[in-house]
Motif scaffolding. Sequence first.
Motif, PDB file in Angstrom:
ATOM      1  N   ALA A 116      -0.084 -12.456 -12.140  1.00 16.84           N
ATOM      2  CA  ALA A 116      -0.878 -11.706 -11.012  1.00 16.84           C
ATOM      3  C   ALA A 116      -0.048 -11.784  -9.870  1.00 16.84           C
ATOM      4  O   ALA A 116       0.495 -12.592  -9.443  1.00 16.84           O
ATOM      5  N   VAL A 117      -0.047 -10.404  -9.102  1.00 14.32           N
ATOM      6  CA  VAL A 117       0.829 -10.372  -7.930  1.00 14.32           C
ATOM      7  C   VAL A 117      -0.145  -9.418  -6.888  1.00 14.32           C
ATOM      8  O   VAL A 117      -0.911  -8.401  -7.180  1.00 14.32           O
ATOM      9  N   ILE A 118      -0.324 -10.053  -5.978  1.00 12.59           N
ATOM     10  CA  ILE A 118      -0.672  -9.359  -4.706  1.00 12.59           C
ATOM     11  C   ILE A 118       0.174  -9.137  -3.390  1.00 12.59           C
ATOM     12  O   ILE A 118       1.114  -9.890  -3.395  1.00 12.59           O
ATOM     13  N   ARG A 119      -0.019  -8.031  -2.921  1.00 11.43           N
ATOM     14  CA  ARG A 119       0.928  -7.806  -1.794  1.00 11.43           C
ATOM     15  C   ARG A 119       0.236  -7.823  -0.396  1.00 11.43           C
ATOM     16  O   ARG A 119      -0.988  -7.338  -0.464  1.00 11.43           O
ATOM     17  N   ALA A 120       0.885  -8.172   0.491  1.00  9.28           N
ATOM     18  CA  ALA A 120       0.061  -8.274   1.794  1.00  9.28           C
ATOM     19  C   ALA A 120       0.956  -7.839   2.899  1.00  9.28           C
ATOM     20  O   ALA A 120       2.322  -8.218   2.918  1.00  9.28           O
ATOM     21  N   LEU A 135      -4.178  -6.072   2.243  1.00  9.58           N
ATOM     22  CA  LEU A 135      -3.791  -6.523   1.044  1.00  9.58           C
ATOM     23  C   LEU A 135      -4.067  -5.452  -0.117  1.00  9.58           C
ATOM     24  O   LEU A 135      -4.632  -4.633   0.079  1.00  9.58           O
ATOM     25  N   CYS A 136      -3.026  -5.530  -1.165  1.00  7.68           N
ATOM     26  CA  CYS A 136      -3.239  -4.616  -2.343  1.00  7.68           C
ATOM     27  C   CYS A 136      -3.057  -5.366  -3.506  1.00  7.68           C
ATOM     28  O   CYS A 136      -1.965  -6.432  -3.640  1.00  7.68           O
ATOM     29  N   ALA A 137      -3.690  -5.042  -4.634  1.00  2.91           N
ATOM     30  CA  ALA A 137      -3.445  -5.906  -5.856  1.00  2.91           C
ATOM     31  C   ALA A 137      -2.668  -5.156  -6.848  1.00  2.91           C
ATOM     32  O   ALA A 137      -2.683  -3.930  -6.932  1.00  2.91           O
ATOM     33  N   GLY A 138      -1.972  -5.901  -7.490  1.00  6.05           N
ATOM     34  CA  GLY A 138      -1.066  -5.503  -8.594  1.00  6.05           C
ATOM     35  C   GLY A 138      -1.644  -5.347  -9.800  1.00  6.05           C
ATOM     36  O   GLY A 138      -3.042  -5.622  -9.859  1.00  6.05           O
ATOM     37  N   ARG A 139      -1.124  -4.949 -10.871  1.00  7.70           N
ATOM     38  CA  ARG A 139      -1.870  -4.612 -12.258  1.00  7.70           C
ATOM     39  C   ARG A 139      -2.679  -5.554 -12.679  1.00  7.70           C
ATOM     40  O   ARG A 139      -3.580  -5.350 -13.625  1.00  7.70           O
ATOM     41  N   ARG A 140      -2.120  -6.970 -12.630  1.00  6.37           N
ATOM     42  CA  ARG A 140      -2.918  -8.025 -13.480  1.00  6.37           C
ATOM     43  C   ARG A 140      -3.542  -8.883 -12.407  1.00  6.37           C
ATOM     44  O   ARG A 140      -4.106 -10.081 -12.798  1.00  6.37           O
ATOM     45  N   HIS A 145      -8.506 -13.196  -8.235  1.00 10.96           N
ATOM     46  CA  HIS A 145      -7.290 -13.230  -7.523  1.00 10.96           C
ATOM     47  C   HIS A 145      -7.251 -12.791  -5.999  1.00 10.96           C
ATOM     48  O   HIS A 145      -6.815 -13.229  -5.167  1.00 10.96           O
ATOM     49  N   GLN A 146      -7.929 -11.635  -6.067  1.00 12.17           N
ATOM     50  CA  GLN A 146      -8.252 -10.838  -4.665  1.00 12.17           C
ATOM     51  C   GLN A 146      -8.883 -11.735  -3.635  1.00 12.17           C
ATOM     52  O   GLN A 146      -8.588 -11.749  -2.485  1.00 12.17           O
ATOM     53  N   ARG A 147     -10.161 -12.359  -4.279  1.00 13.17           N
ATOM     54  CA  ARG A 147     -10.988 -13.260  -3.239  1.00 13.17           C
ATOM     55  C   ARG A 147     -10.188 -14.488  -2.899  1.00 13.17           C
ATOM     56  O   ARG A 147     -10.301 -14.624  -1.796  1.00 13.17           O
ATOM     57  N   GLU A 163      -5.197   0.691  -1.293  1.00 12.50           N
ATOM     58  CA  GLU A 163      -4.422   1.089  -2.235  1.00 12.50           C
ATOM     59  C   GLU A 163      -2.931   0.791  -1.746  1.00 12.50           C
ATOM     60  O   GLU A 163      -2.850   1.093  -0.749  1.00 12.50           O
ATOM     61  N   GLU A 164      -2.107   0.546  -2.943  1.00 12.22           N
ATOM     62  CA  GLU A 164      -0.837   0.226  -2.536  1.00 12.22           C
ATOM     63  C   GLU A 164      -0.004   1.341  -2.095  1.00 12.22           C
ATOM     64  O   GLU A 164       0.791   1.420  -1.119  1.00 12.22           O
ATOM     65  N   LYS A 165      -0.502   2.609  -2.423  1.00 15.50           N
ATOM     66  CA  LYS A 165       0.200   3.737  -1.849  1.00 15.50           C
ATOM     67  C   LYS A 165       0.181   3.860  -0.169  1.00 15.50           C
ATOM     68  O   LYS A 165       0.881   4.783   0.323  1.00 15.50           O
ATOM     69  N   LEU A 166      -0.799   3.312   0.201  1.00 21.98           N
ATOM     70  CA  LEU A 166      -1.048   3.310   1.723  1.00 21.98           C
ATOM     71  C   LEU A 166      -0.268   2.091   2.463  1.00 21.98           C
ATOM     72  O   LEU A 166      -0.405   2.212   3.813  1.00 21.98           O
ATOM     73  N   MET A 167       0.384   1.268   1.761  1.00 25.87           N
ATOM     74  CA  MET A 167       1.024   0.079   2.362  1.00 25.87           C
ATOM     75  C   MET A 167       1.949   0.489   3.246  1.00 25.87           C
ATOM     76  O   MET A 167       2.195  -0.258   4.322  1.00 25.87           O
ATOM     77  N   ASP A 168       2.744   1.644   3.088  1.00 30.65           N
ATOM     78  CA  ASP A 168       3.724   2.046   4.289  1.00 30.65           C
ATOM     79  C   ASP A 168       3.072   2.145   5.485  1.00 30.65           C
ATOM     80  O   ASP A 168       3.544   2.293   6.481  1.00 30.65           O
ATOM     81  N   ALA A 169       1.979   3.213   5.488  1.00 30.78           N
ATOM     82  CA  ALA A 169       1.246   3.623   6.529  1.00 30.78           C
ATOM     83  C   ALA A 169       0.847   2.185   7.419  1.00 30.78           C
ATOM     84  O   ALA A 169       0.613   2.223   8.454  1.00 30.78           O
ATOM     85  N   VAL A 170       0.221   1.162   6.457  1.00 32.18           N
ATOM     86  CA  VAL A 170      -0.184   0.051   7.034  1.00 32.18           C
ATOM     87  C   VAL A 170       0.963  -0.880   7.819  1.00 32.18           C
ATOM     88  O   VAL A 170       0.887  -0.954   9.076  1.00 32.18           O
ATOM     89  N   THR A 171       2.094  -0.588   7.431  1.00 31.03           N
ATOM     90  CA  THR A 171       3.395  -1.290   7.804  1.00 31.03           C
ATOM     91  C   THR A 171       3.579  -0.449   9.485  1.00 31.03           C
ATOM     92  O   THR A 171       3.650  -0.908  10.330  1.00 31.03           O
ATOM     93  N   GLY A 172       3.290   1.139   9.429  1.00 27.04           N
ATOM     94  CA  GLY A 172       3.646   1.553  10.645  1.00 27.04           C
ATOM     95  C   GLY A 172       2.599   1.545  11.597  1.00 27.04           C
ATOM     96  O   GLY A 172       2.862   1.564  12.830  1.00 27.04           O
ATOM     97  N   LEU A 173       1.135   1.349  11.124  1.00 24.13           N
ATOM     98  CA  LEU A 173       0.181   1.027  11.935  1.00 24.13           C
ATOM     99  C   LEU A 173      -0.166  -0.540  12.422  1.00 24.13           C
ATOM    100  O   LEU A 173       0.370  -0.937  13.613  1.00 24.13           O
TER     101      LEU A 173
END
Length: 271
Positions: A116-120, A135-140, A145-147, A163-173
Motif C-alpha cells: 500500500a502506498v499513500i502520497r502526501a 493526501l491521495c491513495a495508491g491502488r492498494r 491505510h488512509q485513516r 484525487e492524485e490528478k489534483l496533486m500538482d495543483a495542491v503543490t502550486g497552492l
Amino acid sequence: MLYDKKIAILGVGKLGEALVSGLVRRADVERTNLIGSVARQASMARVDLRLGIPVTTDNAAAVAGRDIVILAVKPQNMTAVLESIAPAVSTSQLFISVAASVSTSFIEERLPVPAAVIRAMPNTPALLNEGMSVLCAGRRATPEHQRLAEEIFSAVGRTAFLEEKLMDAVTGLSGSGPAYIYVVLEALSEAGVKLGIPRDISTLLAAQTMLGAAKLALETGQHPALLRDSVTTPAGCTVDGLLELEEGKLRVTLIKAVVRAAERARELVNS
C-alpha cells in the motif's frame, strides 16, 4: 490507531522532525516505536539529541519489521532509497511518501512486492503543527491505510484527501503557498514602516492580522468575499485600499502564481 504501530521515517530532516514531534506529542506514539534514518553519520547525533529516537544510516534496517514507512526523502533520491530498502520490504507495510511530484504508481512499480502506498503533500507550517497536508491513495491503499495516514498528518496540522490528478495543483497552492504569503506579509510590513511604524511592530501587526484573518475563515467557513465585505464599510478606508489592490491586479497575479507553480510541478513529473 497509531499507538501500537511501529513507524520508520526515512530522511529525518525538518519535516521528519516535525512528524516525529507531532506523533509523540499529539498522537501518543511511543518513541520506542519510532526509528529514523539519515544519510550521513554526522546527522545521527542531531536526531538523537533533538528527538530521542533510534536513528541509523541503514535504510533497510530501519524498514525491517515496521508497520508504516514514511519516505521523507528528496524526489531525486527516491529511486535509490527504494532500491536500498528492497530486501526489507513486505506486503503488510504501508508506505507514505512526502516527496513532491513523485506519484504513487512510481513507488508501487519500484517496490519489490505489492504494498500500500499513500502520497502526501504537506507544507512548511507543519513545523509548528499548523500544516496543511493533502493526501491521495495508491491502488492498494485501503480505507484503514488512509485513516492511518490521516492520523499521522493530523498530528502536524489539517488534512484533506483528493484525487492524485489534483496533486500538482495542491503543490502550486498549499505546497508553495507559504512563499506567496510571506511576500504579502513582507509588503504589508514594509507599508507600515513607510508610514512610520517601527519594523518589529509593523511585522507583528501584519503577521497577526494574517493569522487572525485565516483563522476566522477556517472557523466560520464563510466565503472570503463575505469576510472581506464585513471589514469594508461604505466610504471607509478599506474600500480605498481594496481599489488599489484591484488596480495592481494582486488577485490575478496570485492566481497566475499558483497556476504556474502547478504547471512547473507537472513539468518535473514529466521530465
